[in-house]
Design a protein around this motif. Sequence first.
Motif, PDB file in Angstrom:
ATOM      1  N   LYS A  67       7.449   0.897   1.990  1.00  0.00           N
ATOM      2  CA  LYS A  67       6.558   0.334   0.978  1.00  0.00           C
ATOM      3  C   LYS A  67       5.260   1.127   0.999  1.00  0.00           C
ATOM      4  O   LYS A  67       4.660   1.310   2.040  1.00  0.00           O
ATOM      5  CB  LYS A  67       6.254  -1.128   1.278  1.00  0.00           C
ATOM      6  CG  LYS A  67       7.360  -2.061   0.939  1.00  0.00           C
ATOM      7  CD  LYS A  67       6.866  -3.481   1.066  1.00  0.00           C
ATOM      8  CE  LYS A  67       7.898  -4.454   0.570  1.00  0.00           C
ATOM      9  NZ  LYS A  67       7.402  -5.820   0.635  1.00  0.00           N
ATOM     10  N   ASN A  68       4.860   1.611  -0.142  1.00  0.00           N
ATOM     11  CA  ASN A  68       3.617   2.362  -0.220  1.00  0.00           C
ATOM     12  C   ASN A  68       2.444   1.485  -0.621  1.00  0.00           C
ATOM     13  O   ASN A  68       1.406   1.991  -1.021  1.00  0.00           O
ATOM     14  CB  ASN A  68       3.769   3.538  -1.189  1.00  0.00           C
ATOM     15  CG  ASN A  68       4.626   4.640  -0.591  1.00  0.00           C
ATOM     16  OD1 ASN A  68       4.575   4.869   0.607  1.00  0.00           O
ATOM     17  ND2 ASN A  68       5.420   5.292  -1.413  1.00  0.00           N
ATOM     18  N   ASP A  69       2.627   0.177  -0.516  1.00  0.00           N
ATOM     19  CA  ASP A  69       1.512  -0.715  -0.782  1.00  0.00           C
ATOM     20  C   ASP A  69       0.687  -0.881   0.495  1.00  0.00           C
ATOM     21  O   ASP A  69       1.016  -0.341   1.549  1.00  0.00           O
ATOM     22  CB  ASP A  69       1.995  -2.070  -1.305  1.00  0.00           C
ATOM     23  CG  ASP A  69       2.902  -2.812  -0.334  1.00  0.00           C
ATOM     24  OD1 ASP A  69       3.088  -2.344   0.807  1.00  0.00           O
ATOM     25  OD2 ASP A  69       3.428  -3.865  -0.716  1.00  0.00           O
ATOM     26  N   GLU A  70      -0.405  -1.598   0.399  1.00  0.00           N
ATOM     27  CA  GLU A  70      -1.309  -1.745   1.535  1.00  0.00           C
ATOM     28  C   GLU A  70      -0.618  -2.370   2.741  1.00  0.00           C
ATOM     29  O   GLU A  70      -0.790  -1.924   3.880  1.00  0.00           O
ATOM     30  CB  GLU A  70      -2.515  -2.595   1.129  1.00  0.00           C
ATOM     31  CG  GLU A  70      -3.557  -2.713   2.215  1.00  0.00           C
ATOM     32  CD  GLU A  70      -4.778  -3.485   1.776  1.00  0.00           C
ATOM     33  OE1 GLU A  70      -5.565  -3.858   2.652  1.00  0.00           O
ATOM     34  OE2 GLU A  70      -4.947  -3.726   0.559  1.00  0.00           O
ATOM     35  N   ASP A  71       0.198  -3.385   2.498  1.00  0.00           N
ATOM     36  CA  ASP A  71       0.892  -4.058   3.601  1.00  0.00           C
ATOM     37  C   ASP A  71       1.856  -3.114   4.310  1.00  0.00           C
ATOM     38  O   ASP A  71       1.921  -3.069   5.534  1.00  0.00           O
ATOM     39  CB  ASP A  71       1.629  -5.294   3.074  1.00  0.00           C
ATOM     40  CG  ASP A  71       2.212  -6.140   4.195  1.00  0.00           C
ATOM     41  OD1 ASP A  71       1.476  -6.439   5.158  1.00  0.00           O
ATOM     42  OD2 ASP A  71       3.400  -6.502   4.097  1.00  0.00           O
ATOM     43  N   ILE A  73       1.780   0.190   4.418  1.00  0.00           N
ATOM     44  CA  ILE A  73       1.020   1.220   5.130  1.00  0.00           C
ATOM     45  C   ILE A  73       0.433   0.639   6.414  1.00  0.00           C
ATOM     46  O   ILE A  73       0.454   1.285   7.471  1.00  0.00           O
ATOM     47  CB  ILE A  73      -0.065   1.809   4.213  1.00  0.00           C
ATOM     48  CG1 ILE A  73       0.598   2.609   3.081  1.00  0.00           C
ATOM     49  CG2 ILE A  73      -1.034   2.684   5.011  1.00  0.00           C
ATOM     50  CD1 ILE A  73      -0.324   2.987   1.957  1.00  0.00           C
ATOM     51  N   ASN A  74      -0.066  -0.592   6.339  1.00  0.00           N
ATOM     52  CA  ASN A  74      -0.619  -1.239   7.534  1.00  0.00           C
ATOM     53  C   ASN A  74       0.446  -1.444   8.607  1.00  0.00           C
ATOM     54  O   ASN A  74       0.169  -1.290   9.801  1.00  0.00           O
ATOM     55  CB  ASN A  74      -1.260  -2.577   7.184  1.00  0.00           C
ATOM     56  CG  ASN A  74      -2.586  -2.419   6.486  1.00  0.00           C
ATOM     57  OD1 ASN A  74      -3.238  -1.388   6.599  1.00  0.00           O
ATOM     58  ND2 ASN A  74      -2.989  -3.451   5.755  1.00  0.00           N
ATOM     59  N   ARG A  75       1.651  -1.793   8.207  1.00  0.00           N
ATOM     60  CA  ARG A  75       2.719  -2.008   9.185  1.00  0.00           C
ATOM     61  C   ARG A  75       3.115  -0.698   9.875  1.00  0.00           C
ATOM     62  O   ARG A  75       3.347  -0.668  11.072  1.00  0.00           O
ATOM     63  CB  ARG A  75       3.927  -2.662   8.527  1.00  0.00           C
ATOM     64  CG  ARG A  75       3.682  -4.112   8.161  1.00  0.00           C
ATOM     65  CD  ARG A  75       4.925  -4.751   7.562  1.00  0.00           C
ATOM     66  NE  ARG A  75       4.652  -6.093   7.144  1.00  0.00           N
ATOM     67  CZ  ARG A  75       4.636  -7.148   7.950  1.00  0.00           C
ATOM     68  NH1 ARG A  75       4.870  -6.997   9.227  1.00  0.00           N
ATOM     69  NH2 ARG A  75       4.381  -8.352   7.477  1.00  0.00           N
ATOM     70  N   GLN A  78       0.365   0.096  12.242  1.00  0.00           N
ATOM     71  CA  GLN A  78       0.445  -0.756  13.431  1.00  0.00           C
ATOM     72  C   GLN A  78       1.489  -0.218  14.406  1.00  0.00           C
ATOM     73  O   GLN A  78       1.247  -0.135  15.611  1.00  0.00           O
ATOM     74  CB  GLN A  78       0.800  -2.191  13.053  1.00  0.00           C
ATOM     75  CG  GLN A  78       0.946  -3.106  14.265  1.00  0.00           C
ATOM     76  CD  GLN A  78       1.495  -4.474  13.907  1.00  0.00           C
ATOM     77  OE1 GLN A  78       2.108  -4.655  12.864  1.00  0.00           O
ATOM     78  NE2 GLN A  78       1.268  -5.433  14.777  1.00  0.00           N
TER      79      GLN A  78
END
Length: 91
Positions: A67-71, A73-75, A78
């Motif tokens: 997923k290239n959305d914020e979530d 990228i955050n995962r 992490q």
Amino acid sequence: MPYFFNDFKNSINCFLKALPYNEKTNNLIGISTLYNNIASIYIETNDTTSALKYNFLALEIQQKINKNDEDGINRVAQSLGNIGRTYFTMN
């Protein structure tokens, strides 16, 4: 949750028992989260080899989700941070 009570063995068992349910429903985010949690426990118990194994499994799943959305990228960030933390504890 047993992890917060330093009951690491029971915590890992709980996370491992949850894996088949997440796999059965193809809950990739759930699987990745469980792998990260397991890795964190292994870091706490100084089993860095096992920690890296589960950190890389979590990262692999996050990259599959892609997923290239914020979530998303955050995962991935992490997971990369967890890998870095594990290598840091090895020194």
